[in-house]
Design a protein around this motif. Structure first.
Motif, PDB file in Angstrom:
ATOM      1  N   VAL A  75      38.867 164.141 -13.954  1.00 66.44           N
ATOM      2  CA  VAL A  75      40.118 164.887 -13.977  1.00 66.44           C
ATOM      3  C   VAL A  75      41.105 164.149 -14.864  1.00 66.44           C
ATOM      4  O   VAL A  75      41.077 162.918 -14.945  1.00 66.44           O
ATOM      5  CB  VAL A  75      40.744 165.081 -12.564  1.00 66.44           C
ATOM      6  N   SER A  76      41.943 164.895 -15.558  1.00 62.29           N
ATOM      7  CA  SER A  76      43.082 164.277 -16.228  1.00 62.29           C
ATOM      8  C   SER A  76      44.220 164.288 -15.223  1.00 62.29           C
ATOM      9  O   SER A  76      44.362 165.228 -14.444  1.00 62.29           O
ATOM     10  CB  SER A  76      43.454 165.039 -17.501  1.00 62.29           C
ATOM     11  N   VAL A  77      45.015 163.230 -15.218  1.00 63.61           N
ATOM     12  CA  VAL A  77      46.061 163.070 -14.229  1.00 63.61           C
ATOM     13  C   VAL A  77      47.411 162.995 -14.933  1.00 63.61           C
ATOM     14  O   VAL A  77      47.605 162.189 -15.838  1.00 63.61           O
ATOM     15  CB  VAL A  77      45.833 161.801 -13.379  1.00 63.61           C
ATOM     16  N   GLU A  78      48.329 163.863 -14.507  1.00 55.78           N
ATOM     17  CA  GLU A  78      49.676 163.911 -15.070  1.00 55.78           C
ATOM     18  C   GLU A  78      50.605 163.076 -14.180  1.00 55.78           C
ATOM     19  O   GLU A  78      50.893 163.444 -13.045  1.00 55.78           O
ATOM     20  CB  GLU A  78      50.138 165.368 -15.092  1.00 55.78           C
ATOM     21  N   LEU A  79      51.057 161.922 -14.720  1.00 51.04           N
ATOM     22  CA  LEU A  79      51.935 161.020 -13.985  1.00 51.04           C
ATOM     23  C   LEU A  79      53.258 160.881 -14.713  1.00 51.04           C
ATOM     24  O   LEU A  79      53.293 160.895 -15.949  1.00 51.04           O
ATOM     25  CB  LEU A  79      51.304 159.626 -13.871  1.00 51.04           C
ATOM     26  N   ASP A  80      54.366 160.713 -13.965  1.00 53.29           N
ATOM     27  CA  ASP A  80      55.639 160.438 -14.640  1.00 53.29           C
ATOM     28  C   ASP A  80      55.636 158.977 -15.094  1.00 53.29           C
ATOM     29  O   ASP A  80      54.748 158.199 -14.757  1.00 53.29           O
ATOM     30  CB  ASP A  80      56.837 160.784 -13.751  1.00 53.29           C
TER      31      ASP A  80
END
Length: 159
Positions: A75-80
């Protein structure tokens, strides 16, 4: 008669306590990406909590598990930016045919985020995307100089 009543009351309290403990334990257990990969539609659009090995490049954060398949689950993970700073960044080498990375960092983490219901094809990239994610816990981190060493360690330490 009193002794029997006390015994039944104690048995009932023990049963209720046991069920409560198991319920709390199950609710806090992290999902495996292999479970997600086997039934993605049941998790689509939901907030999931999963344990995986992550790699952060300058372009993307990938989380993966080896599973029983050749390609594994990714999975690609979108983090701030504040969450992103918690993960070590891979160092890129000058692009030669022999080596793309100076160092590869694999971090064992528990992540909470929403699984995007729009799945990718998984061809030359991650099959799933987790948005609005945060790192709940970092369990360990390890740096590698050789790609082959990192792949071998990844396969033996996946969940």
């Amino acid at each position: 008669m009193k002794r029997l009543l006390y015994g039944l009351t104690l048995a009932l309290i023990t049963f209720v306590a046991g069920v409560s403990v198991v319920s709390v334990w199950k609710a806090n257990q992290a999902l495996s990406l292999c479970e997600l990969n086997s039934n993605p539609a049941s998790f689509a659009g939901k907030t999931i909590r999963f344990r995986a090995l992550t790699q952060r490049t300058p372009y993307i954060v990938l989380a993966g598990s080896a599973c029983d398949t050749e390609e594994g689950a990714w999975v690609s993970v979108e983090l701030d930016s504040s969450e992103l700073a918690k993960l070590p960044l891979d160092e890129l080498a000058a692009r030669t045919h022999e080596k793309y990375f100076k160092s590869i960092n694999l971090t064992d983490v528990v992540i909470v985020g929403q699984l995007d219901p729009e799945f990718g094809l998984g061809c030359f990239g991650p099959k799933y995307h987790v948005k609005n994610a945060r790192i709940e816990r970092i369990l360990s981190s390890r740096a590698f100089d050789e790609l082959q060493d990192s792949v071998q360690w990844f396969r033996s330490n996946s969940y």
